[in-house]
Design an enzyme around this catalytic site. Structure first.
Site, PDB file in Angstrom:
ATOM      1  CE  LYS A  62      -1.816   2.533   7.333  1.00 53.09           C
ATOM      2  NZ  LYS A  62      -0.814   2.166   6.343  1.00 53.09           N
ATOM      3  CE  LYS A  81      -3.096   8.894   0.508  1.00 50.60           C
ATOM      4  NZ  LYS A  81      -1.964   8.373  -0.264  1.00 50.60           N
ATOM      5  CE  LYS A 134      -1.628  -0.444   0.033  1.00 53.99           C
ATOM      6  NZ  LYS A 134      -0.919   0.629  -0.637  1.00 53.99           N
TER       7      LYS A 134
HETATM    8  P1  TYM Z   1       1.144   6.964   1.224  1.00 55.40           P
HETATM    9  O1  TYM Z   1       0.603   7.728   0.066  1.00 55.40           O
HETATM   10  O2  TYM Z   1       0.400   5.797   1.726  1.00 55.40           O
HETATM   11  O3  TYM Z   1       1.340   7.921   2.465  1.00 55.40           O
HETATM   12  C1  TYM Z   1       2.061   9.128   2.344  1.00 55.40           C
HETATM   13  C2  TYM Z   1       2.776   9.440   3.631  1.00 55.40           C
HETATM   14  O4  TYM Z   1       1.827   9.538   4.705  1.00 55.40           O
HETATM   15  C3  TYM Z   1       2.220   8.676   5.763  1.00 55.40           C
HETATM   16  N1  TYM Z   1       1.020   8.132   6.397  1.00 55.40           N
HETATM   17  C4  TYM Z   1       0.764   8.203   7.697  1.00 55.40           C
HETATM   18  N2  TYM Z   1       1.453   8.737   8.717  1.00 55.40           N
HETATM   19  C5  TYM Z   1       0.906   8.659   9.947  1.00 55.40           C
HETATM   20  N3  TYM Z   1      -0.305   8.072  10.192  1.00 55.40           N
HETATM   21  C6  TYM Z   1      -1.022   7.525   9.193  1.00 55.40           C
HETATM   22  N4  TYM Z   1      -2.207   6.966   9.438  1.00 55.40           N
HETATM   23  C7  TYM Z   1      -0.498   7.571   7.870  1.00 55.40           C
HETATM   24  N5  TYM Z   1      -0.933   7.136   6.665  1.00 55.40           N
HETATM   25  C8  TYM Z   1       0.012   7.485   5.779  1.00 55.40           C
HETATM   26  C9  TYM Z   1       3.039   7.578   5.105  1.00 55.40           C
HETATM   27  O5  TYM Z   1       3.898   6.964   6.029  1.00 55.40           O
HETATM   28  C10 TYM Z   1       3.774   8.346   4.041  1.00 55.40           C
HETATM   29  O6  TYM Z   1       4.928   8.957   4.569  1.00 55.40           O
HETATM   30  N6  TYM Z   1       4.932   4.095  -0.169  1.00 55.40           N
HETATM   31  C11 TYM Z   1       4.599   5.468   0.150  1.00 55.40           C
HETATM   32  C12 TYM Z   1       4.852   6.427  -0.995  1.00 55.40           C
HETATM   33  C13 TYM Z   1       6.236   6.397  -1.541  1.00 55.40           C
HETATM   34  C14 TYM Z   1       7.406   6.885  -0.901  1.00 55.40           C
HETATM   35  C15 TYM Z   1       8.470   6.663  -1.836  1.00 55.40           C
HETATM   36  C16 TYM Z   1       7.637   7.465   0.335  1.00 55.40           C
HETATM   37  C17 TYM Z   1       6.612   5.929  -2.758  1.00 55.40           C
HETATM   38  N7  TYM Z   1       7.955   6.084  -2.935  1.00 55.40           N
HETATM   39  C18 TYM Z   1       9.765   7.021  -1.517  1.00 55.40           C
HETATM   40  C19 TYM Z   1       8.962   7.816   0.620  1.00 55.40           C
HETATM   41  C20 TYM Z   1      10.005   7.596  -0.285  1.00 55.40           C
HETATM   42  C21 TYM Z   1       3.133   5.501   0.490  1.00 55.40           C
HETATM   43  O7  TYM Z   1       2.410   4.591   0.271  1.00 55.40           O
HETATM   44  O8  TYM Z   1       2.678   6.629   0.926  1.00 55.40           O
END
Ligand code: TYM
Length: 332
Positions: free
Chosen positions: A194, A197, A111
């Site tokens: 991957k 968003k 990032k």
């Molecule tokens: P974020 O918003 O990027 O993604 C949310 C969830 O979606 C999953 N994910 C995917 N799974 C499979 N294939 C993909 N291409 C894909 N893109 C996203 C992510 O693994 C995630 O589970 N850091 C986290 C948010 C967060 C969090 C936490 C999660 C903040 N605090 C505490 C768990 C526990 C994130 O960026 O999610």
């Protein structure tokens, strides 16, 4: 009781990866765990956000949780910034996290890009806030997609470091739950990156709010190769786009890749793609419709978030008070 914590950033374009890698699995888990599902707005702020969009995207993630089948009476659904314990615990944990641990985080490197010195402190400290999210509720399990694995290992390391430093067993070491056949959904335009968003191409992802025609068009345009599907999973090696579409199909149909290939092995993409598109429409269509229905009633969403934040705060305040005692903070 075992407790789950997980979250999604309100950064727009919720997609099939978020659904299959995370949200869909939560729906099944809510029966067996005490669940806390967060919309991590403070994490979203690690990159620039427009205030109106942040608010709208926060409601959109809440609507996605509910439309996907998460029961707001059974589970706590709230936005992170509404519970000040997240930032407070992040500070306490930041004080015991060595920089060397953060320097290893691949997501920061991706990032921040080549201009690391211009990246914000928040982006660097992102995984510490994430550890705080989980540990604030003493969560034992964290269902996420595969891309969060490294952050979760760090959360475990931080929990262990805290327990050792203060000679306590206050924090459980949280277990990742990386479940299903689509733990890493890839871009529809390039099976080596991957689904995300932030990909500028709308054709790279299927959004949770896409209508039937859009889903069909995106599946039709998805990159593939000229060969028929193999009969065995081994035959998907070195065919990233085919492997991705088969995994997506398996996850949507709640079956295995083996079963998908038993049905479609030897068939061309001209047969497989329409079947995939019908399946995706059948699974996502009703969720997208329910999301737009829910989003028309802001009062309802805000009410659910408000109630959720009160319930979350109750647990957080209690744990923070105990943490103050452990650390030696005076509460006059
Ligand atoms: P974020 O918003 O990027 O993604 C949310 C969830 O979606 C999953 N994910 C995917 N799974 C499979 N294939 C993909 N291409 C894909 N893109 C996203 C992510 O693994 C995630 O589970 N850091 C986290 C948010 C967060 C969090 C936490 C999660 C903040 N605090 C505490 C768990 C526990 C994130 O960026 O999610």
């Amino acid at each position: 009781m075992n407790r789950i914590f997980s979250g999604v950033q309100p950064t727009g374009n919720l997609h099939l990866g978020n659904y299959l890698g995370a949200i869909r699995n939560w729906v099944a888990l809510q029966r067996d765990y005490d669940c806390v599902f967060c919309i991590v707005d403070l994490h979203a702020l690690t990159l620039p956000q427009r205030r109106d969009e942040l608010r709208a995207n926060t409601r959109e993630v809440a609507a996605a949780y509910i439309a996907a089948g998460i029961d707001p009476d059974r589970c706590i659904i709230f936005n992170q910034a509404a519970v000040s314990g997240h930032s407070e615990l992040a500070w306490l944990l930041g004080c015991i996290t060595p920089l060397g641990w953060l320097n290893r985080m691949t997501q920061f490197k991706e990032k921040a890009g080549r201009h690391r010195d211009n990246a914000g402190l928040g982006l660097y400290a992102y995984p510490v806030l994430m550890a705080a999210d989980i540990l604030l509720y003493k969560a034992t399990h964290v269902p996420v997609g595969e891309d969060q694995k490294q952050h979760l290992e760090l959360a475990r390391d931080i929990a262990g470091a805290f327990n050792r430093q203060y000679e306590t067993e206050f924090f459980p070491l949280p277990e990742p739950q990386i479940l299903g056949e689509a733990t890493r959904v890839m871009s529809l335009r390039d099976g080596r990156v991957k689904m995300s968003k932030s990909d500028p191409s709308e054709y790279s992802r299927i959004n949770m709010t896409d209508d039937a025609d859009t889903i069909a068009l995106k599946v039709r345009k998805a990159k593939t190769d000229p060969d028929p599907l193999p009969h065995e999973v081994k035959g998907l090696e070195n065919r990233p786009e085919a492997a991705n579409l088969v995994s997506i199909y398996a996850a949507l149909a709640e079956t295995s890749r083996e079963a998908v290939l038993a049905e479609f092995g030897g068939k061309m993409f001209s047969i497989f793609k329409p079947a995939l598109s019908d399946l995706a429409v059948a699974r996502l269509g009703p969720i997208g419709q329910e999301m737009s229905h829910l989003l028309k009633d802001r009062g309802l969403i805000d009410g659910i978030l408000h109630k959720g934040s009160e319930r979350a705060n109750e647990i957080a305040r209690h744990h923070m008070a105990e943490l103050h005692d452990i650390v030696g903070i005076l509460r006059p």
